[in-house]
Design a protein around this motif. Sequence first.
Motif, mmCIF file in Angstrom:
data_model
loop_
_atom_site.group_PDB
_atom_site.id
_atom_site.type_symbol
_atom_site.label_atom_id
_atom_site.label_comp_id
_atom_site.label_asym_id
_atom_site.label_seq_id
_atom_site.Cartn_x
_atom_site.Cartn_y
_atom_site.Cartn_z
ATOM 1 N N TRP A 112 0.827 -1.215 0.000
ATOM 2 C CA TRP A 112 0.000 0.000 0.000
ATOM 3 C C TRP A 112 0.856 1.258 0.000
ATOM 4 O O TRP A 112 0.510 2.246 -0.647
ATOM 5 N N ALA A 113 1.978 1.219 0.708
ATOM 6 C CA ALA A 113 2.843 2.396 0.772
ATOM 7 C C ALA A 113 3.317 2.771 -0.624
ATOM 8 O O ALA A 113 3.392 3.941 -0.980
ATOM 9 N N ILE A 114 3.647 1.767 -1.427
ATOM 10 C CA ILE A 114 4.134 2.052 -2.775
ATOM 11 C C ILE A 114 2.971 2.430 -3.708
ATOM 12 O O ILE A 114 3.069 3.356 -4.493
ATOM 13 N N VAL B 52 13.218 5.867 -3.101
ATOM 14 C CA VAL B 52 12.747 6.930 -3.986
ATOM 15 C C VAL B 52 11.360 7.407 -3.563
ATOM 16 O O VAL B 52 11.087 8.611 -3.506
ATOM 17 N N VAL B 53 10.507 6.469 -3.219
ATOM 18 C CA VAL B 53 9.143 6.840 -2.845
ATOM 19 C C VAL B 53 9.129 7.663 -1.555
ATOM 20 O O VAL B 53 8.437 8.669 -1.445
ATOM 21 N N VAL B 54 9.942 7.241 -0.580
ATOM 22 C CA VAL B 54 9.955 7.969 0.694
ATOM 23 C C VAL B 54 10.510 9.377 0.502
ATOM 24 O O VAL B 54 9.916 10.364 0.938
ATOM 25 N N ILE B 55 11.647 9.484 -0.203
ATOM 26 C CA ILE B 55 12.291 10.795 -0.332
ATOM 27 C C ILE B 55 11.501 11.724 -1.253
ATOM 28 O O ILE B 55 11.338 12.906 -0.959
ATOM 29 N N TYR B 58 6.737 10.796 -0.102
ATOM 30 C CA TYR B 58 6.196 11.033 1.236
ATOM 31 C C TYR B 58 6.742 12.308 1.879
ATOM 32 O O TYR B 58 6.005 13.062 2.487
ATOM 33 N N TRP B 59 8.035 12.540 1.700
ATOM 34 C CA TRP B 59 8.592 13.753 2.293
ATOM 35 C C TRP B 59 7.907 15.008 1.738
ATOM 36 O O TRP B 59 7.364 15.808 2.518
ATOM 37 N N PRO B 60 7.892 15.208 0.413
ATOM 38 C CA PRO B 60 7.205 16.410 -0.092
ATOM 39 C C PRO B 60 5.719 16.462 0.266
ATOM 40 O O PRO B 60 5.203 17.544 0.568
#
Lengths: 637, 323
Positions: A112-114, B52-55, B58-60
């Motif tokens: 889900w996170a992705i 890549v997804v976190v930086i 999610y961060w922005p």
Amino acid sequence: MQKIKPFDHLILILGSLFLCAPVLMALMSSTHTAVDIHSNGLSLLPGGNGTQTYTKVLTHKGGFTGDVTGLLMLRNSLIMGLGFAVGKIVLSMMAAYALVYFRFRFATLLFWAIFATLLLPLEVRIMPSYQVMSELHLLNTYTGLIVPLLASATGTFFFRQFFRSVPDELLEAARIDGAGPVKFFIDVLVPLSKTMMAAIFIIMFIYGWNQYLWPLLMTTDESFYTLMRGIKSILQVWVGSQIPDYNEAFALAVLAMIPPGCRGGDLPAHVHQGPDGKRQIMAELTLRSVGKTYTGGVDAVSDVTIDIKDGEFIVLVGPSGCGKTTLLRMVAGLETVTRGDVHIGGRRVNDLDPAERDIAMVFQNYALYPHMSVRDNMAYGLKNRGEGKAVIEERVAEAARMLELGQYLDRKPRALSGGQRQRVAMGRAIVRQPAAFLFDEPLSNLDAKLRVSMRMEIRKLQQRLGTTSLYVTHDQLEAMTLADRLVVLNGGRVEQIGAPLEVYRKPASTFVASFIGAPAMSLLDARIEGGRLLLEGHALATLGNTPGPVTLGLRAEDLRIAAIGLPMRVEYVEELGAQRVIHGMVGDQALAVTDAHDAPLGPEVRIAVDPSKLHLFDARTGRRMDKRLQQVSEAAQ
Amino acid sequence: MTDTPLNMVEADQTLVTRLRAWWSGETANPAKRVQFDRPLTPWLFLLPQLAVVVIFFYWPSLQAVTSSFYLEDPFGFGATFVGLENYTDALNSSEYLGTAAFTAFFCVVVTTLALSIGLLLAVKGDKVIRGAEGYKTLLISVYAIAPPVAGLIGMMFFDMHMGPLTELAAWFGYDLKVGINYWDTATALIVIAVWKQIPYNFIFFLSGLQSVPVSVREAALIDAQSGWRRFWDITLPLLAPTAFFLLVINITYTMFDTFPIIDVIVKDKPANNPMTLVYKVYLDGFKGNDIGGSSAQSVILMGVVALLTVLQFRFLERRVHYG
């Protein structure tokens, strides 16, 4: 055939014009001079300026884009498209692989996170993204241009869908062939995904090439301008100019439309390694109180105990859902064993990987690796086990000769017929020289005729090789003809184990009785009263069993039409050529009788029953009862 | 899009078993009958994508939420916490509401036109035999055109001095003033946006039509005489998954991917010109330096988009039959 009206063509022509004419005009106008366009408008014909505008746009410095040439922008656009597409494919394939092929903690959460990234495109978070990029000092870098765009799950989504559509048997076959997660990924999944990768490459390349907003934010340094960013510059220069350089804008637009025609290169196909030298040629196979309970509490298999002798051919037979395949897969190591022990060649294998169990498996849909030749398909399991080249070649050649596959060794599976594929699957098992063969309904994808001949081949082969075999089928005829011993399964339990004829002659329960043999044994409600077996009021035999209701089993071939006996109403007749099967009713119970004659039948016939050949089952439990026959000769009358 | 993660978890499981399964990584209906059971390897495979997804996601996104509660000094000298003020400002501004209304209008009109014209061409293109390849090539050839290029070409066509469409309008006695008159600009935006999207829809509809089995077509040919009936009763329901997929894609397209078209047509002079919510986020954030306000708009937009996606899958997808 449907009629085609001119109206259809009219619509298509208008549509084509609407879509294509503007592009064509842009193309043509780029060959005119700016002044020409300004005074005469757009044109569908080539102008006199030729390719001069292109030369200027590509090489000239100090124009509308400042110090950057069109050539540089073209290069940047290429870098952007390539970098994005390659990055996308690598990241999403790996992520999708982890999500589809692994069971691990937080898998659902990570999924889900992705996939939440699909909800929000980059455009809604441009401002904070810009801030993050400037904090990371990534403005005016290629990393800044490309990497943030990778934070989306589109590619992962496509690859996940694709991986889910890859047949399960391929992974199972690979595990039995000794491939671990990394090897399976590199040797099987990546080559299999080539077409998918090519398609995604094109889509993603175009996406990267076409990016407008992101380069607009990320690049203030002109040397990082892409063609799309150049279009923005043109527009800014135009504000307030008398005769805008339309031709240059069009030239730039045409450059930006260059169809991306690229192809991904091949990835390295093989990684060699592998320990494991020991080999037992034959072995016995033992199941001890084996059970399987799925999460959620469903019992698929309960308390199965089977001793399989060295070289024996055992067939697991039963209707669909009886747990036979689950049992086989537990032996293979493709399902975990919830209870009990599985021994192969004296070794407890419950906790061993499929590849370590020294078994070979033939799958229903063959599970051949579609991207490998017949030879490579057979050799793959041996390669993973570190066998020498000479040994592999010899074994493959031997198997090919045995299976008459010699001339097909260099073909891909798709160029083979069903029967040939089946033989390759067999060959893959044979070359391994395993302790045991496991067959999972290997013949059910073949047509009836081929099935019969393959059945014979399998049996001959097994006898020649003398390898212990466990074979699953739902076809009772296949079971009867192949097996040394049958294991009849019902609802996850063993109903009966025995040689085919023994099972046929002495079915242990009504279930076995009705499952084994064609036409199926007729089962009728009867009673024992006063030492006599009564069916619908007719006495069939004199028995010493305790009085009460029983289930009476009668095989069609044990009955015959006679002058006197049990009266049966004829319902319909099945002609089989050598004989016919007469289906009828005794009272309101169905009965089938085999008859070798072809004399015309009346509406009612009399059936003679041989008391020594009737079967009795407990009316409540369905288990076989011993019959205590008395005065046989009298009852036969 | 056919296989949503929603049906991965079976509905009839109790909450406890579901939670337990969730924790252990098991699902009632796993992607594969057999999976590797290694604790570490999947993380290694997932790591790059996750990083890549976190930086960059999610961060922005988090940053957008936090900065939407602050009023940032335009010259970069600190920020003041203002609570929900940025949100109330936006939602009370008639300019913002007008933009929202135009976005909705734009979305509906462009999606409807692009889908129906794409479908019409696909149905006809699927039907004709003579010249079919030629038509297909022509209709698909402009598929990969970039939105800014589409905008640029459109701009020429609507140019006030030499644009062929301006001349066409003048011929009918109408003075088309794209860039000056609000509805003239809106018309230009719609035409360009539809033009750019038709080939995409055409390709998907055509491949959807061609995947309808010949036997089904023949059965329909026997069962229904009228071509319109056949289309309505057989073809359209079988096309529903494609249509649903395209609907989602087209809505996303009109909301986000039309940014370059708008940017090219209004050329940074948005005074009295229509624009979409996304363009306004950009305008207020980058041109107006109103970081807090722009972030608040981003957050509102995120909410709308998330809601829209969920709604699409909950209500529309249910009516779609997947073969």
